[in-house]
Each structure stands twice: as structure tokens, then as C-alpha cells.
Design a protein around this motif. Structure first.
Motif, PDB file in Angstrom:
ATOM      1  N   ARG A 122      -1.392 -42.383  57.006  1.00 38.85           N
ATOM      2  CA  ARG A 122      -2.148 -43.622  57.193  1.00 38.85           C
ATOM      3  C   ARG A 122      -3.334 -43.706  56.225  1.00 38.85           C
ATOM      4  O   ARG A 122      -3.574 -44.746  55.617  1.00 38.85           O
ATOM      5  CB  ARG A 122      -2.653 -43.707  58.638  1.00 38.85           C
ATOM      6  CG  ARG A 122      -3.263 -45.047  59.017  1.00 38.85           C
ATOM      7  CD  ARG A 122      -3.804 -45.016  60.434  1.00 38.85           C
ATOM      8  NE  ARG A 122      -5.022 -44.226  60.527  1.00 38.85           N
ATOM      9  CZ  ARG A 122      -6.241 -44.689  60.242  1.00 38.85           C
ATOM     10  NH1 ARG A 122      -6.412 -45.952  59.865  1.00 38.85           N
ATOM     11  NH2 ARG A 122      -7.302 -43.911  60.335  1.00 38.85           N
ATOM     12  N   PHE A 145      -2.121 -44.350  52.716  1.00 40.44           N
ATOM     13  CA  PHE A 145      -1.699 -45.754  52.584  1.00 40.44           C
ATOM     14  C   PHE A 145      -2.917 -46.675  52.474  1.00 40.44           C
ATOM     15  O   PHE A 145      -2.939 -47.589  51.645  1.00 40.44           O
ATOM     16  CB  PHE A 145      -0.832 -46.149  53.775  1.00 40.44           C
ATOM     17  CG  PHE A 145      -0.556 -47.620  53.843  1.00 40.44           C
ATOM     18  CD1 PHE A 145       0.404 -48.189  53.024  1.00 40.44           C
ATOM     19  CD2 PHE A 145      -1.271 -48.444  54.696  1.00 40.44           C
ATOM     20  CE1 PHE A 145       0.660 -49.555  53.057  1.00 40.44           C
ATOM     21  CE2 PHE A 145      -1.031 -49.806  54.748  1.00 40.44           C
ATOM     22  CZ  PHE A 145      -0.062 -50.371  53.921  1.00 40.44           C
ATOM     23  N   HIS A 176       8.960 -47.986  55.565  1.00 40.05           N
ATOM     24  CA  HIS A 176       8.533 -47.891  56.964  1.00 40.05           C
ATOM     25  C   HIS A 176       9.228 -48.949  57.830  1.00 40.05           C
ATOM     26  O   HIS A 176       9.638 -48.671  58.961  1.00 40.05           O
ATOM     27  CB  HIS A 176       7.014 -48.063  57.030  1.00 40.05           C
ATOM     28  CG  HIS A 176       6.457 -48.078  58.414  1.00 40.05           C
ATOM     29  ND1 HIS A 176       6.031 -46.941  59.067  1.00 40.05           N
ATOM     30  CD2 HIS A 176       6.265 -49.103  59.297  1.00 40.05           C
ATOM     31  CE1 HIS A 176       5.591 -47.263  60.264  1.00 40.05           C
ATOM     32  NE2 HIS A 176       5.721 -48.575  60.428  1.00 40.05           N
ATOM     33  N   TYR A 187       6.100 -47.993  50.264  1.00 41.35           N
ATOM     34  CA  TYR A 187       5.957 -47.219  51.513  1.00 41.35           C
ATOM     35  C   TYR A 187       6.131 -48.132  52.721  1.00 41.35           C
ATOM     36  O   TYR A 187       6.776 -47.770  53.709  1.00 41.35           O
ATOM     37  CB  TYR A 187       4.584 -46.549  51.532  1.00 41.35           C
ATOM     38  CG  TYR A 187       4.268 -45.828  52.822  1.00 41.35           C
ATOM     39  CD1 TYR A 187       4.838 -44.597  53.102  1.00 41.35           C
ATOM     40  CD2 TYR A 187       3.407 -46.397  53.751  1.00 41.35           C
ATOM     41  CE1 TYR A 187       4.533 -43.925  54.285  1.00 41.35           C
ATOM     42  CE2 TYR A 187       3.103 -45.741  54.929  1.00 41.35           C
ATOM     43  CZ  TYR A 187       3.673 -44.507  55.201  1.00 41.35           C
ATOM     44  OH  TYR A 187       3.386 -43.861  56.376  1.00 41.35           O
ATOM     45  N   THR A 188       5.575 -49.338  52.622  1.00 44.47           N
ATOM     46  CA  THR A 188       5.697 -50.290  53.725  1.00 44.47           C
ATOM     47  C   THR A 188       7.143 -50.702  53.948  1.00 44.47           C
ATOM     48  O   THR A 188       7.624 -50.746  55.087  1.00 44.47           O
ATOM     49  CB  THR A 188       4.835 -51.530  53.433  1.00 44.47           C
ATOM     50  OG1 THR A 188       3.470 -51.135  53.314  1.00 44.47           O
ATOM     51  CG2 THR A 188       4.963 -52.567  54.546  1.00 44.47           C
ATOM     52  N   PRO A 200       5.733 -53.096  61.357  1.00 44.14           N
ATOM     53  CA  PRO A 200       4.558 -52.826  60.505  1.00 44.14           C
ATOM     54  C   PRO A 200       3.304 -52.512  61.315  1.00 44.14           C
ATOM     55  O   PRO A 200       3.124 -52.990  62.436  1.00 44.14           O
ATOM     56  CB  PRO A 200       4.394 -54.130  59.714  1.00 44.14           C
ATOM     57  CG  PRO A 200       5.036 -55.177  60.579  1.00 44.14           C
ATOM     58  CD  PRO A 200       6.163 -54.497  61.277  1.00 44.14           C
ATOM     59  N   MET A 248      -0.449 -52.756  57.315  1.00 45.48           N
ATOM     60  CA  MET A 248       0.706 -53.232  56.549  1.00 45.48           C
ATOM     61  C   MET A 248       0.810 -54.756  56.593  1.00 45.48           C
ATOM     62  O   MET A 248       1.196 -55.392  55.603  1.00 45.48           O
ATOM     63  CB  MET A 248       1.989 -52.588  57.073  1.00 45.48           C
ATOM     64  CG  MET A 248       2.086 -51.110  56.798  1.00 45.48           C
ATOM     65  SD  MET A 248       3.540 -50.355  57.542  1.00 45.48           S
ATOM     66  CE  MET A 248       3.338 -48.647  57.032  1.00 45.48           C
ATOM     67  N   ALA A 269       9.866 -58.175  51.966  1.00 49.20           N
ATOM     68  CA  ALA A 269       9.657 -57.726  53.341  1.00 49.20           C
ATOM     69  C   ALA A 269      10.315 -58.639  54.370  1.00 49.20           C
ATOM     70  O   ALA A 269      10.580 -58.219  55.503  1.00 49.20           O
ATOM     71  CB  ALA A 269       8.161 -57.629  53.625  1.00 49.20           C
TER      72      ALA A 269
END
Length: 925
Positions: free
Chosen positions: A532, A535, A557, A553-554, A563, A567, A579
Motif C-alpha cells: 500500500r 503504491f 489488483h 498494479y491497480t 479497488p 486506487m 479499468a
């Protein structure tokens, strides 16, 4: 045995008498001994004060117990022979000086207490409510006769709640010689005073002189404070509360602080001993607020308690009592930096800025011989100003037996650019002493001298990896470029995750060529907190490489988890279209993040997202539908209008509010038309309220027209609410200031000047009905009836309920010899002015004026050809209607009786007995 026991009990009570209030003989407190400058003596005095405080608490508890159980009969001969000791003694329990509101909503004070009276005279003493008086600043007050009149008034004292109306108040109480009795007393409607006034209880007796008791002196004894002046030039007032702070003793506390400020003391610490307490939560909150606002020059509202002087720069509270249990202590600082777990912390905060600027010779003297609390502060916060010739003193104190002085000395060593200081800190680091070695590392790391940093690095490079954790934690708190490589090595080699996050943040602040590599690697760490932090660092950097790493990375994830809040921010910032396919599946099933995902999609989505939102809309809960609806408006989806219609017609209040808020924000013609249509068709009171609030905000011509239509027909409640909103809109007109100026001139009978201001108001807002009716009234006063009638008609176009325009037009019709037309107009509009409705009082009063003028003109025709045959019966009818209208005006709140008596439109009623009663006509002579 019995006689012996009584004698002992009496002896115990007599030994405690100095702690009670004694009538007519209050001993003065003995002055405190002067402080000895020697540290040892100061420490001894401090310990003695604590011990005395505990003894006083025990004595108080014993005294309370004796008085409560002292209802015994003393045998003859055991009453004190000394006349000075033959007194009535009084103990106050749960005294409270509070505030309440009188029937006229004015603030007043009341005083209540439980009194325990000990009679050490030779005769019985009878106390009744009539014999007891409370004197407040010289004015006497009698006890409350019926506490039930105080309704639900309650007060809190020492952890207990008391209802005033449930207290058993003093009526008649007889106290035999040697006996003690208790009762409640209550005095109400005392003058409001923010400070604590001079309060005295007086008990009158047939066979004794009046007994007088000072409540203020009793409060001061209950407070039981000790005052010291410590610090450089005795600049800090240290006040120790050994007793109880309540809303009576607070006056004594403020007074003592005020006296110290007169001696130029502006810094204070109020601490509570083990025996100290606060009586109620509101007083504690007030005390904390006073501490927080001290020195801020903030203007506070009038409060129930006396305020501390504005000259106080620092006010700190220490060892704050726990309201739930006065024997425990809050050990956690609260409410910012002005409330502290210990006295030492409070003194440090209050004086640290003083020692940072104190002349060096005074600083050294304070370190050597100051008060135990202030020596530590002087050394820690004045250390930066010490010279090398004081280094030996600092090093000696670093080896002292006092842990607080040790830590202060180690802290001060960071300010010396001296080999001896460096060696001492290095030695402390290598010895690995719990609580001291870490502080030595911190001093080397925080030092402003490069030599200290090099020495710390030398130590660190010789440490095994498993021993570097504590070092890295401290280096991270003092980020410098010199640590960059060391922290980088820790992050790349250290397997233990302790302080990994702190090291990441430090390396980010310092910078390193391989920072992105470290952050990318940290994103794959097994520790979620490290992921975290890495990020967050990447998401807040401005370079494209960091943004790409954070976004990838998002997206990775999102394949397994919804999210995080951070994010969401990144996706909205980057408008990432990649996304969207990952986010849409999370809308299919209920999950905690679905609402946030809906909001994010509204920010980054397109018409495909809008179609998906429309498709899943029925599956969402009410709150989610509200968010989806806002998203659809954000995406300009055609479905937003239809779904808003459904929301407005639903019984779900949150959804209804969301739809209305969306329509207000949209503000388009279509949105406004939908709001108006929903309002006109709705019969739901809740829905009408929400829609009216929305229409009040929009205020378009279409909205005002809709409100006017609603104010004239349909449901009476809806009519009233719509008209109230119209009035709010009109009252906020930009022409309002000219209306106010015109109204003032009308009151001064300056009608010509009022016309100018009314005309200006009409030019600014031609749709403002009160501007038209106001100018019409000015013309009416000037007997320009045509102009007045024209303006009244304009007012009625914009507001058919304008009472001034209605009754003004009726008056003109009467004067133009058309009374029937005037009365017909009043009857036509009368349904808007039922009893209790808005402006009814003025409408019916002005209607009485219409009938009064009609009566006057009718009587003037008597004996002429124009006089009708049934003149008397018509006159009686006009007079009756005028009187009925005046009665209704009074019933509906019209109270301008002086004007009623001199109003020329009512001259025809002056001989009417009912008119004289209604208008409170003065008696003859």
C-alpha cells in the motif's frame, strides 16, 4: 461505654471543625511557606503536598461520614463551654450554581445544595424555609416553594444526576443540641451572571442571633488548591487541585489565576492531584475549551462559567480526572497539545519556547537549580544554546539517576559539535541500553553537524543486518541524503519487514537513482501494508513511469479484488479506460465497494457504461440507485430523465432526495420542468417538502409561477407551504434594501421620499409584489387614489394574496363610493386569511379599517339626498363587522393598540364601548 463513645465522637467532630464553615467565625488561611531554592527541598515539598492532599481527602471523607451519622444527643456538659465554639456548623454537599431559562426565555440562575447542619449550641435550632435566605451580591432571595415548576431541570454533581423537582426541600427542620441534620435547599430566578457572585446563606432563629454562612468560602475549601510559581523568573503558574472543581469553586480557581496574571504570569498548568476531581462533564468540556483557546485571541460566546483572563498565553491541563471514576486517571493526552497525561508533559509544552530564548546564564542556572519539572525542559529545549563550557554538565546529567534528566541530556548532546559529545553518544549507542540507546541514535541522526552523521554511519556499517532495524527506523524519521544508500541497502537486503514502510517513505523523500526499482519490488512484497505504501508513493509522483507502475498494479489488483480508495483516486485522475472492463463485473453482485465503483465509473465511463448502469439499475439497493442515477446524469444518459421520474414518484426518501439533487445540479429546462410537474402532481407531504426546497433554490420564473398557482388552489397545506416559499424568494430579492429604506420613511410619514425608494425597488425587481403594494400604500397616504389602485393591481398580478394590496384596493373602492365592491373583494380573498394563517392579523385589522371608513362616509350622508332609507341598519352592520374584524385581529396577534386608538380610519368607532375595550381605551381623566 455508651457515654465514652459519644465523647469520642464529639472529640473527633471538634477536631475537624476547622474544615467546616463556621458561622460568624471563619479563620483565615495561613500563608504558604516560601519556596526553598534548593532542589532537594523542592522535591520534598512536592512530596509533602501530595501526602497532605491525600490526608485532606481522608479527613474530608471522615468529616462527611461523621456529619451524616452525627444525629446523636449530646449529654449535658458536653456542649463546648467556650461561647466561640457554640456555633451552627454547615457542610455543603452537591452544591450547584446553574443556569436555566425563565418563561420569557431569558437566562437566569439557580442555586441548589444539600446542607448538613451540626448544632453545637445549648439550645435546639429550628430552620424553616421562611427563616432561610440566600443573599446574592447583597440582594436576598427566598427558597423555591414548588420545585415542580422547574419541570425537568436536572444537574450533575460528582457523577450523580439530580432532578430538581424530585428533591425533598427544606420545610421545617429542628436540630437538637449536639445533633446534625441534612436537607436540600433550592433558590431560583437568581440574576444571570457569568462570574460567581458573592453568595451567602443566612439562617434566622428565635433564640440565636442570625447565622451567616459564606458559600464562596465553602467552595474555596472544596477546591483546595496549591499554587507554585516555577520556571525562569517564576513565569509559570503551577496550580494543583486537591479538591473538587464545580461550578461554584470554578469562580475561586479563575480568581486565583487572575491574581497571578496581575503579576504578569501568562503561562499556567492546572493539574489534578489524586484527590482532585471535576463535578460534571459540561464543566470539564469548558475547561478543555479554555485551555485550547488560550492565547488565540478567539472571541467566545457568553458562557455559564467565568472566563480566564485573555492575557493568558498558555494554559495546559494535566492528570485530568476520569468523570466516570474520580479515583482513576486519564493517561492519554486528548484534545490536542493542551491536555496531557502527566504534569511533566504539560510543563514542557508550556515552557519550551521560553527556554529556547532565555539568556544563557539564566538557562544554565535553571538547569542546575531549577524546579524538578523545569530542569528537564530547560536542558532539552535550551540545549541548542549551550556552549562547550557547559558540555561537562550535560554529560554528567546524561549519567544521572533521574531518567527524565538522562533523556533530556542525551537529547541536548545533539547540539554540540564536539568530540566528547560524539564519543558519549557513540558509547550509549554501542551499549544498547533500553530507552537510551535509541535516543542516542536519534541525537546523532538529528544533529546538524556532518561529523555526527558520519559517526552514526560508521556504527551502522559495522552492525549485522538483523541489528539495523532500529537504526533504519530513526534514520527514516530524520531523512538526509547521507542515509540514502544505507536505507536503500536495508530495503534490498533486509528480509524482516519491520520499518520497511518507514524506510520506503524516507527514501522517497531523500531520493535515490534506484527508487523506482525498489518501489516496483515493494509492490510484490507479501506484506500488504508495504504494498500500500509503495503504491501511494507511486500514485503521488508526477512522472509517467511512476503512474504506469501504479496503474498496472491497480489493473492487476482488480482481477481478484475491488479497488481500494487510493486506487479509485488514481483511476479518476488517469481516466483509465482499461479499468472499465475490470470494474463492471463488480456491479453484478452486492459488495462493500459497489457504491464507490459506481462513482468512479461516472467519472471515467462513456455511453457503454451508461447502458450497463441502466441495465443493472433495478438490481441495486436504494442508496446504490441514487448513486447510479447521479452517474447517469453525469454521463448525459437519456435514461436519467425517465429514472428520475420513477424516483420522484417512489416512496424511497433517499432516492427521491437524490433525484431532486441531480435535477437541481442539472438545472436544464427539462430538469426544471420535471421538478415542477412532480410538485404539481404530488400529494405526498414528504415529497412536497423536498420539491419545495428544490424550487426555492432554483427560483426561475417558471418555478415562481408554479408556486403561485399552488398557493391559490388545491390542498390548503400545500397552498400554505407554497406561499411560504414564495415569501422566502421575495424576501431575498436584490431590491430588498430599498424596501427597507422605504418602510422606514413610511414610519416617519415621509411618503414622498418613500415613493422614490419603492420606485427604485420596482426598477430592480419588477416582479416583486411588496414593492408594488408598498408604493401603492404610499400613494394611498398621499390620497393619490388612481396611482395607488394601479400599483395595488400590479401587486395582485404577482401575488393575489398580498393583504396590503387587497385591503388597500378595498379602501379606495370605499372612498370612490363603491362599498359593496370593496366588501365583495374582501369576501373573495378572505379564505386566504383564516385564523392562524400568515398575515391574518393585518388583513382583518385592515378590513376593520375598510368598514370603519365606510361607516364614517355613510354617516356623513345622513340628512342628505344620498342617504339610503335604511341608513341606521346599514351603519349598524358596518360597525358590527368592523368590531368583529378587530376582535379577530387581536386573536391572531395584532398588538399595536396605541395605533388602533389613533388610526384615523377607525375614528367612526371611538364611541363604541366594544372598541374601547378592545383598544384598551384610557379611562376618562
Amino acid at each position: 461505654m455508651i457515654r465514652h463513645g459519644r465523647t469520642l465522637l464529639l472529640v473527633v467532630i471538634l477536631s475537624l471543625l476547622p474544615g467546616l464553615i463556621r458561622a460568624q467565625d471563619t479563620p483565615e488561611a495561613s500563608p504558604a511557606p516560601e519556596a526553598n531554592p534548593k532542589v532537594e527541598m523542592q522535591e520534598l515539598q512536592s512530596r509533602l503536598q501530595q501526602a497532605v492532599g491525600r490526608l485532606n481527602k481522608v479527613e474530608q471523607e471522615l468529616r462527611d461520614l461523621k456529619l451524616k451519622t452525627a444525629d446523636f444527643k449530646t449529654p449535658p456538659g458536653q456542649i463546648p463551654t467556650d461561647p466561640e465554639k457554640q456555633q451552627l456548623y454547615l457542610q455543603l454537599e452537591h452544591p450547584y450554581y446553574g443556569q436555566t431559562n425563565a418563561s420569557n426565555n431569558q437566562r437566569i440562575k439557580f442555586f441548589v445544595a444539600n446542607l448538613t447542619c451540626l448544632n453545637l449550641t445549648e439550645k435546639p435550632i429550628n430552620i424553616s424555609s421562611d427563616s432561610l435566605t440566600l443573599t446574592v451580591d447583597g440582594t436576598e432571595y427566598k427558597q423555591v416553594e414548588d420545585p415542580k415548576k422547574l419541570r425537568n431541570q436536572a444537574f450533575q454533581s460528582e457523577g450523580q444526576m439530580f432532578q430538581l423537582q424530585k428533591l425533598s426541600l427544606l420545610t421545617n427542620l429542628t436540630i437538637q443540641p449536639g445533633s446534625a441534620r441534612s436537607t436540600w435547599v433550592l433558590f431560583n430566578e437568581l440574576p444571570y451572571n457569568q462570574s460567581v457572585p458573592d453568595l451567602k446563606l443566612t439562617i434566622k432563629s428565635d433564640n440565636h442571633p442570625p447565622f451567616e454562612f459564606s458559600i464562596n468560602e465553602a467552595a474555596e475549601r472544596r477546591l483546595d488548591v496549591a499554587i507554585e510559581q516555577i520556571g525562569p523568573r517564576k513565569s509559570l503558574g503551577l496550580i494543583t487541585v486537591n479538591g473538587i472543581v464545580d461550578n461554584l469553586s470554578i469562580g475561586s480557581l479563575v480568581e486565583k489565576v487572575t491574581k497571578l496574571t496581575e503579576n504578569r504570569i501568562s503561562r499556567f498548568v492546572i493539574r489534578f492531584a489524586e484527590t482532585g476531581s471535576i463535578s460534571d462533564a459540561s464543566l470539564q468540556n469548558w475547561l478543555l475549551a479554555q485551555a485550547q483557546s488560550a492565547g488565540s485571541n478567539a472571541v467566545t460566546q457568553l458562557q455559564a462559567y467565568p472566563s480566564f483572563p485573555v492575557s493568558i498565553r498558555e494554559l495546559h491541563i494535566a492528570d485530568l480526572p476520569d468523570l466516570d471514576n474520580h479515583r482513576t486517571r486519564s493517561r492519554t493526552a486528548t484534545n490536542g497539545t493542551r491536555v496531557h497525561a502527566t504534569t511533566a508533559e504539560a510543563v514542557e509544552e508550556a515552557l519550551k519556547s521560553v527556554y529556547e530564548n532565555l539568556p544563557r546564564n539564566e538557562l544554565v542556572e535553571e538547569i542546575k537549580t531549577g524546579h524538578p519539572f523545569t530542569r528537564v525542559v530547560a536542558l532539552k529545549h535550551g540545549g541548542a544554546r549551550l556552549m562547550d563550557d557547559q558540555l561537562a554538565l550535560v554529560i554528567d546529567l546524561a549519567d544521572a539517576d533521574d531518567p527524565a534528566m538522562q533523556k533530556a541530556a542525551i537529547y541536548a548532546l545533539r547540539h554540540f559539535n564536539n568530540e566528547t559529545a560524539f564519543l558519549k553518544l557513540e558509547d550509549l549507542v554501542r551499549r544498547n541500553i533500553t530507552g537510551l540507546s535509541g535516543l542516542a541514535i536519534d541525537s546523532l541522526a538529528a544533529s546538524r553537524f556532518g561529523e555526527a552523521h558520519q559517526r552514526l554511519l560508521s556504527i551502522l556499517n559495522n552492525e549485522p543486518p538483523e541489528s539495523k532495524t532500529e537504526f533504519v527506523k530513526i534514520l527514516s524519521q530524520n531523512p538526509r541524503p547521507i542515509w540514502s544508500e544505507t536505507i536503500y541497502q536495508f530495503l534490498t537486503e533486509e528480509t524482516d519487514n519491520d520499518y520497511h514502510s518507514e524506510a520506503l517513505q524516507a527514501l522517497n523523500r531523500i531520493g535515490h537513482p534506484q527508487l523506482l526499482d525498489v518501489l516496483e519490488k515493494s509492490l510484490q512484497n507479501r506484506d500488504e501494508e508495504i504494498q500500500r505504501i509503495a503504491f501511494l508513493i507511486l500514485a503521488n509522483r508526477n512522472d509517467p513511469e511512476s503512474e504506469t507502475l501504479a496503474l498496472n498494479y491497480t489493473l492487476q489488483h482488480l482481477q481478484t479484488d475491488p479497488p481500494t480508495p487510493e486506487m479509485h483516486e488514481l483511476l479518476i485522475q488517469t481516466k483509465s479506460q482499461e479499468a472499465i472492463p475490470h470494474l463492471l463485473p463488480y456491479l453484478e453482485k452486492r459488495n462493500p465497494e459497489r457504491r464507490n465503483i459506481l462513482r468512479t465509473l461516472a467519472q471515467i465511463g462513456d455511453q457503454n457504461v451508461a447502458s450497463k448502469l441502466t441495465e443493472i439499475y433495478p438490481k441495486l439497493d436504494t442508496q446504490e440507485q441514487a448513486i447510479a442515477l447521479a452517474s447517469l446524469w453525469e454521463l448525459s444518459s437519456p435514461a436519467a430523465v425517465e429514472l428520475s421520474k420513477q424516483a420522484l414518484a417512489s416512496n424511497e426518501h433517499s432516492l427521491m432526495r437524490a433525484a431532486i439533487n441531480n435535477l437541481i445540479e442539472e438545472g436544464s429546462e427539462e430538469a426544471v420542468a420535471l421538478l415542477i410537474k412532480s410538485f404539481e402532481e404530488s400529494n405526498n407531504p414528504t415529497s412536497i417538502n423536498y420539491l419545495l426546497s428544490a424550487m426555492e433554490q432554483l427560483r426561475t420564473p417558471e418555478v415562481k409561477a408554479s408556486l403561485q398557482r399552488a398557493s391559490l388552489q388545491g390542498d390548503r397545506n400545500k397552498q400554505r407551504r407554497a406561499y411560504e416559499k414564495l415569501l422566502i424568494i421575495w424576501n431575498s430579492s436584490p431590491a430588498r434594501q430599498y424596501l427597507q429604506m422605504a418602510s422606514l420613511k413610511m414610519q416617519e410619514d415621509d411618503y414622498e421620499e418613500a415613493l422614490t425608494d419603492f420606485t427604485k425597488a420596482i426598477e430592480i425587481d419588477p416582479e416583486l409584489p411588496t414593492a408594488w403594494s408598498g408604493r401603492g400604500n404610499a400613494y394611498l397616504k398621499l390620497e393619490k387614489y388612481k396611482e395607488a389602485k394601479d400599483d395595488f393591481q400590479k401587486a395582485l398580478v404577482h401575488d393575489p394574496r398580498d393583504q396590503m394590496a387587497i385591503t388597500g384596493t378595498a379602501l379606495i373602492l370605499v372612498r370612490q363610493d363603491d362599498p359593496e365592491g370593496a366588501f365583495a373583494m374582501l369576501e373573495k380573498k378572505e379564505h386566504f386569511f383564516e385564523d392562524g394563517q400568515l398575515n391574518t392579523n393585518y388583513f382583518v385589522y385592515n378590513s376593520a379599517c375598510v368598514y370603519g371608513v365606510a361607516l364614517e362616509l355613510l354617516r356623513a350622508k345622513a340628512g342628505t339626498e344620498e342617504a339610503p332609507e335604511n341608513l341606521e341598519s346599514i351603519a349598524e352592520e358596518y360597525e358590527t363587522k368592523a368590531i368583529e374584524a378587530l376582535r379577530r385581529s387581536i386573536t391572531n396577534g395584532f398588538d399595536e393598540l396605541d395605533w388602533m386608538r389613533k388610526d384615523p380610519d377607525l375614528n367612526s368607532l371611538h364611541d363604541n364601548e366594544e372598541f374601547r375595550k378592545i383598544s384598551d381605551w384610557p379611562a376618562a381623566g
